[in-house]
Scaffold this motif. Structure first.
Motif, mmCIF file in Angstrom:
data_model
loop_
_atom_site.group_PDB
_atom_site.id
_atom_site.type_symbol
_atom_site.label_atom_id
_atom_site.label_comp_id
_atom_site.label_asym_id
_atom_site.label_seq_id
_atom_site.Cartn_x
_atom_site.Cartn_y
_atom_site.Cartn_z
ATOM 1 N N MET B 166 11.795 -2.938 -0.531
ATOM 2 C CA MET B 166 11.000 -2.363 -1.629
ATOM 3 C C MET B 166 11.203 -0.855 -1.747
ATOM 4 O O MET B 166 10.614 -0.206 -2.599
ATOM 5 C CB MET B 166 9.513 -2.684 -1.414
ATOM 6 N N LYS B 167 12.009 -0.306 -0.823
ATOM 7 C CA LYS B 167 12.370 1.112 -0.823
ATOM 8 C C LYS B 167 11.144 2.027 -0.728
ATOM 9 O O LYS B 167 11.014 3.006 -1.462
ATOM 10 C CB LYS B 167 13.249 1.430 -2.030
ATOM 11 N N LEU B 168 10.270 1.681 0.214
ATOM 12 C CA LEU B 168 9.044 2.447 0.403
ATOM 13 C C LEU B 168 9.267 3.620 1.370
ATOM 14 O O LEU B 168 10.076 3.530 2.287
ATOM 15 C CB LEU B 168 7.939 1.541 0.958
ATOM 16 N N GLY B 169 8.525 4.664 1.167
ATOM 17 C CA GLY B 169 8.693 5.892 1.953
ATOM 18 C C GLY B 169 8.396 5.737 3.431
ATOM 19 O O GLY B 169 8.826 6.552 4.243
ATOM 20 N N ALA B 170 7.636 4.710 3.789
ATOM 21 C CA ALA B 170 7.318 4.496 5.209
ATOM 22 C C ALA B 170 8.200 3.430 5.842
ATOM 23 O O ALA B 170 7.944 2.992 6.963
ATOM 24 C CB ALA B 170 5.848 4.097 5.355
ATOM 25 N N ALA B 171 9.255 3.025 5.141
ATOM 26 C CA ALA B 171 10.081 1.916 5.638
ATOM 27 C C ALA B 171 10.975 2.359 6.793
ATOM 28 O O ALA B 171 11.624 3.401 6.738
ATOM 29 C CB ALA B 171 10.940 1.364 4.506
ATOM 30 N N SER B 172 11.013 1.542 7.827
ATOM 31 C CA SER B 172 11.788 1.844 9.030
ATOM 32 C C SER B 172 13.073 1.014 9.069
ATOM 33 O O SER B 172 13.249 0.075 8.299
ATOM 34 C CB SER B 172 10.948 1.503 10.265
ATOM 35 N N VAL B 173 13.928 1.389 10.014
ATOM 36 C CA VAL B 173 15.075 0.552 10.368
ATOM 37 C C VAL B 173 14.789 -0.005 11.761
ATOM 38 O O VAL B 173 14.548 0.753 12.702
ATOM 39 C CB VAL B 173 16.386 1.363 10.373
ATOM 40 N N ALA B 174 14.780 -1.331 11.876
ATOM 41 C CA ALA B 174 14.434 -1.977 13.144
ATOM 42 C C ALA B 174 15.686 -2.217 13.978
ATOM 43 O O ALA B 174 16.757 -2.517 13.441
ATOM 44 C CB ALA B 174 13.738 -3.308 12.876
ATOM 45 N N ILE B 175 15.520 -2.077 15.284
ATOM 46 C CA ILE B 175 16.607 -2.336 16.227
ATOM 47 C C ILE B 175 16.067 -3.337 17.250
ATOM 48 O O ILE B 175 14.971 -3.136 17.787
ATOM 49 C CB ILE B 175 17.018 -1.052 16.994
ATOM 50 N N THR B 176 16.817 -4.370 17.551
ATOM 51 C CA THR B 176 16.302 -5.349 18.510
ATOM 52 C C THR B 176 16.396 -4.819 19.945
ATOM 53 O O THR B 176 17.262 -4.009 20.277
ATOM 54 C CB THR B 176 17.041 -6.699 18.410
ATOM 55 N N ASP B 177 15.469 -5.327 20.772
ATOM 56 C CA ASP B 177 15.390 -4.891 22.169
ATOM 57 C C ASP B 177 16.138 -5.863 23.086
ATOM 58 O O ASP B 177 16.904 -6.708 22.613
ATOM 59 C CB ASP B 177 13.914 -4.727 22.577
ATOM 60 N N GLY B 392 -0.381 -2.179 -2.045
ATOM 61 C CA GLY B 392 0.489 -2.161 -0.869
ATOM 62 C C GLY B 392 1.646 -1.185 -1.029
ATOM 63 O O GLY B 392 2.013 -0.473 -0.091
ATOM 64 N N LYS B 393 2.205 -1.131 -2.214
ATOM 65 C CA LYS B 393 3.329 -0.210 -2.440
ATOM 66 C C LYS B 393 2.882 1.251 -2.399
ATOM 67 O O LYS B 393 3.631 2.126 -1.960
ATOM 68 C CB LYS B 393 4.010 -0.524 -3.773
ATOM 69 N N ILE B 394 1.677 1.503 -2.860
ATOM 70 C CA ILE B 394 1.145 2.873 -2.768
ATOM 71 C C ILE B 394 0.998 3.262 -1.300
ATOM 72 O O ILE B 394 1.480 4.306 -0.865
ATOM 73 C CB ILE B 394 -0.217 2.981 -3.502
ATOM 74 N N LEU B 395 0.356 2.384 -0.526
ATOM 75 C CA LEU B 395 0.133 2.682 0.893
ATOM 76 C C LEU B 395 1.466 2.804 1.633
ATOM 77 O O LEU B 395 1.651 3.703 2.461
ATOM 78 C CB LEU B 395 -0.719 1.583 1.534
ATOM 79 N N GLY B 396 2.385 1.925 1.309
ATOM 80 C CA GLY B 396 3.689 1.938 1.976
ATOM 81 C C GLY B 396 4.545 3.137 1.609
ATOM 82 O O GLY B 396 5.586 3.373 2.212
ATOM 83 N N SER B 397 4.098 3.898 0.636
ATOM 84 C CA SER B 397 4.815 5.117 0.263
ATOM 85 C C SER B 397 4.363 6.304 1.093
ATOM 86 O O SER B 397 4.884 7.408 0.941
ATOM 87 C CB SER B 397 4.610 5.413 -1.225
ATOM 88 N N GLY B 398 3.369 6.083 1.958
ATOM 89 C CA GLY B 398 2.994 7.114 2.910
ATOM 90 C C GLY B 398 1.710 7.848 2.586
ATOM 91 O O GLY B 398 1.077 7.642 1.538
ATOM 92 N N ALA B 399 1.344 8.725 3.508
ATOM 93 C CA ALA B 399 0.051 9.426 3.439
ATOM 94 C C ALA B 399 -0.021 10.378 2.241
ATOM 95 O O ALA B 399 -1.065 10.483 1.589
ATOM 96 C CB ALA B 399 -0.187 10.191 4.732
ATOM 97 N N ALA B 400 1.072 11.075 1.949
ATOM 98 C CA ALA B 400 1.039 12.064 0.867
ATOM 99 C C ALA B 400 0.800 11.382 -0.479
ATOM 100 O O ALA B 400 -0.056 11.816 -1.266
ATOM 101 C CB ALA B 400 2.346 12.860 0.836
ATOM 102 N N VAL B 401 1.544 10.321 -0.739
ATOM 103 C CA VAL B 401 1.390 9.588 -2.004
ATOM 104 C C VAL B 401 -0.015 8.984 -2.089
ATOM 105 O O VAL B 401 -0.702 9.096 -3.109
ATOM 106 C CB VAL B 401 2.466 8.485 -2.127
#
Lengths: 105, 578
Positions: B166-177, B392-401
């Motif tokens: 969804m290209k959200l500002g809080a989106a991470s890249v996950a790495i497996t352990d 959800g998209k608003i929240l996932g865009s981070g604290a500033a948004v």
């Protein structure tokens, strides 16, 4: 009330007249109540939090010794949320928090 | 690690793979690699989600070797959250495996037309890029399970969840352990959104049949590694506290210091801190049959992670890190370890930065959207992000948004990135790092907590402005260098106190590459990286006015010390004058 006790205890504990023994007043010998909080490995075989009765003139090192904590293990010392050292004098009502060396982040 | 893999996702006729030599990037790794590529190849004024941006994934210089602690991976790009350069750093198996496969960097370029989703498979035989729209909106755990079904259990995945798609500002890249779970994340700055914009859902790595990278001087390398490991295992922090309690050992100490931001930075202490402390988590994990001491990648001797299980012993999440516990705990007035572990899993599964999301929910609570302390409501909000509802998209865009949308004044961000778990008023050194790091508010960029609070590498009084600029400057330089080696930053606790362990690290690099680096050379590398990052940001439009904390830190006092942030603007502007 608390500050007056703190003040008189401090005077007698650290000062007095040179060459004279400290005057044994009620304030100097009155036991203090120090809240001691231990964290991480320091809790093992000890406690998380206790209020200790201490003599009128007590330094952090006295409590560390009393609790059989090796000096190096009392790496981070807070007195009322401010950094202190083993030599720091304690006052009635103080909260002492002791941490071993820790890190994270 | 003598090649760079470029995948042009926007090539006509479909993604185009190109493998090339290192060229001008020879001798670089980790953050030095990602920041160099972004600095040299990405137009600073480009849109972070556009074709001109690049996602650079780079193992560190020592990754894939037998050097202990060398499993950190860097993910770099122009950040959609900050608008500046970004390096997000993660553990997990990715760095080791990618390095053994021989890649010093994987660079995703261009932008596909349409909304097809792709997976990339890399093994010793080469690289395959395939369209796979069946992966759309799969959460990370389901995605990894599916990949294991296709490619076998021994794979390592670098992936995005729905948040990245969804290209959200809080989106991470996950790495497996080690267990193949997507628990480690290059979390900060929305790097997952850039991966999503490239249409890449997952990069599957398989290093079957490949061995560790060999050093130039095997004997010296072995000796240096032995010395290095000795230094880590005998130091009280890396040898005892981190293995026993993990990073969350900090909850109690930061709370005791009055620097624990609670209720969206209203207070400097939290009444529920002991309920969510590292001591408590370790107790719960041990009693329930979880694991309080666990490495995130093979070759780690610190083992600061763990496994959190429910009352019946079933896996809930990896042991949540201190920052996560703070963000979703104290900052939101929540003191329930089970709820925090559940949110940790949700963040990992949806592919979200736990710091950004916790701070965002704190801001939403400040706005009155839900109540402080309401764990069930917080869980509900995270699920909204996963579902991709408008809220959800608003929240996932981070604290500033989120702060803007809901009209909140008190929004703890620098360069639009949420502040982590230390109040800069009670711990002024970290405030300098938050304000000035090219990454936006980031504790790891110059971890002043070590010296302000933990008396590691000396002591600078956290409540006074004096000495903080110099402290932050030196830490930012050292960190930029360490982040380039592939070494976990936690080695810093040992090398700050023990010169011989620091020398062992330099010896490892020299023995591996046949170099003759000195301590000064390592410092020079750190400065070079920071300078590139600052230059990129300047060209992207950043001025000194962005090197500031939000106003409320200088106008509103925080208890128990009743103090504001005291470091003057002119001093902040001198951090990079070396």
């Amino acid at each position: 009330m608390r500050s007056s006790i703190r003040c008189s205890t401090g005077e007698h504990a650290t000062g007095g007249v040179p060459g004279h023994a400290p005057v044994p007043t009620i304030a100097a010998t009155a036991p203090m109540h120090i809240t001691v909080k231990l964290f991480a490995t320091l809790r093992r075989g000890r406690f998380d939090r206790e209020i200790l009765d201490c003599p009128g003139s007590t330094k952090v090192l006295d409590i560390v010794t009393r609790l059989a904590i090796p000096e190096k293990q009392a790496a981070i010392i807070f007195i009322n949320s401010r950094h202190g050292g083993l030599d720091t004098e304690l006052h009635e009502g103080d909260t002492l928090a002791l941490f071993p060396p820790v890190g994270g982040g | 690690m003598d090649k760079i893999l470029r995948i042009d996702m926007g090539a006509k006729g479909g993604p185009q793979v190109k493998v090339e030599g290192l060229g001008e990037y020879a001798g670089l790794g980790g953050r030095a690699m990602t920041s160099s590529v972004v600095f040299k190849e990405v137009p600073p004024l480009c849109h972070p989600l556009g074709a001109e941006n690049k996602l650079v994934i780079a193992p560190g210089l020592l990754s894939g070797s037998s050097a202990s602690m060398s499993g950190r991976i860097s993910v770099g790009c122009k950040s959609p959250l900050t608008g500046g350069i970004k390096e997000a750093n993660s553990g997990g198996q990715g760095a080791q495996v990618l390095a053994r496969l021989g890649y010093a960097a994987v660079i995703l370029e261009g932008k596909p037309e349409g909304d097809d989703l792709y997976k990339v498979f890399i093994n010793r035989d080469g690289v395959k890029v395939e369209k796979d729209n069946s992966l759309k909106m799969l959460p990370n755990y389901d995605l990894v399970d599916k990949m294991k079904g296709v490619y076998g259990d021994k794979i390592t995945c670098i992936s995005i969840g729905p948040a990245g798609e969804m290209k959200l500002g809080a989106a991470s890249v996950a790495i497996t352990d080690i267990e193949g779970r997507p628990t480690r994340h290059a979390g900060r700055g929305g790097v997952g959104a850039v991966m999503g914009s490239k249409g890449v859902k997952v990069i599957v790595l398989d290093d079957t049949g490949l061995k560790n990278r060999e050093p130039k001087d095997a004997e010296k390398f072995r000796a240096a590694n032995k010395k290095f490991v000795e230094g880590l295992t005998t130091h009280a922090v890396t040898g005892q506290a981190l293995p026993a309690y993990g990073t969350n050992v900090l909850t109690n100490i930061i709370n005791e210091a009055g620097g624990y931001p609670s209720y969206n930075f209203k207070d400097g202490q939290f009444a529920g801190a002991s309920k969510i402390s590292g001591e408590t988590f370790a107790d719960i994990e041990t009693k329930r049959g979880g694991n309080a001491t666990h490495p995130c990648h093979r070759g780690c001797v610190i083992r600061c992670s763990g496994t959190y299980v429910d009352k019946d012993g079933h896996f809930v999440s990896k042991q949540p890190e201190y920052e996560t516990v703070w963000a979703h705990g104290g900052d939101c007035g929540i003191d329930d370890p089970d709820a925090i572990a559940q949110i940790d899993f949700l963040d990992d599964n949806i592919g979200l930065d736990t710091i950004e999301m916790g701070a965002t929910i704190g801001v939403a609570m400040q706005a009155g959207l839900v109540k402080f302390g309401d764990a069930a409501a917080a869980i509900g909000l995270i699920k909204e992000v996963g579902k991709g509802t408008p809220l959800g998209k608003i929240l996932g865009s981070g604290a500033a948004v989120t702060g803007k949308v809901f009209g909140v004044e008190k929004v703890p961000v620098v360069k639009n990135q949420a502040l982590p778990a230390y109040d800069p008023r009670a711990i002024q050194g970290i405030g300098v790092t938050y304000a000035t790091s090219p990454m936006g508010a980031d504790h790891t960029a110059g971890y002043a907590i070590a010296t302000n609070i933990l008396k590691n590498g000396g002591w600078v009084d956290p409540l006074k402005p004096e000495g903080q600029v110099e402290l932050s400057r030196n830490l930012q330089i050292a960190t930029a260098a360490i982040d380039s080696t592939g070494m976990c930053l936690f080695i810093a606790f040992a090398i700050l106190d023990q010169p011989e362990t620091n020398q062992a690290l330099i010896n490892l690099l020299n023995a591996f590459y046949g170099w003759n680096l000195t301590g000064d050379d390592v410092t020079a590398l750190g400065k070079k990286v920071l300078k590139m990052e600052r230059d990129f940001n300047a060209k992207a439009g950043f001025t000194k006015e962005q090197d500031r904390l939000p106003r409320f830190f200088t106008t509103e006092k925080v208890g128990p010390h009743n103090i504001t942030f005291q470091v003057k603007d002119a001093e902040l502007d001198s951090v990079f004058n070396w």
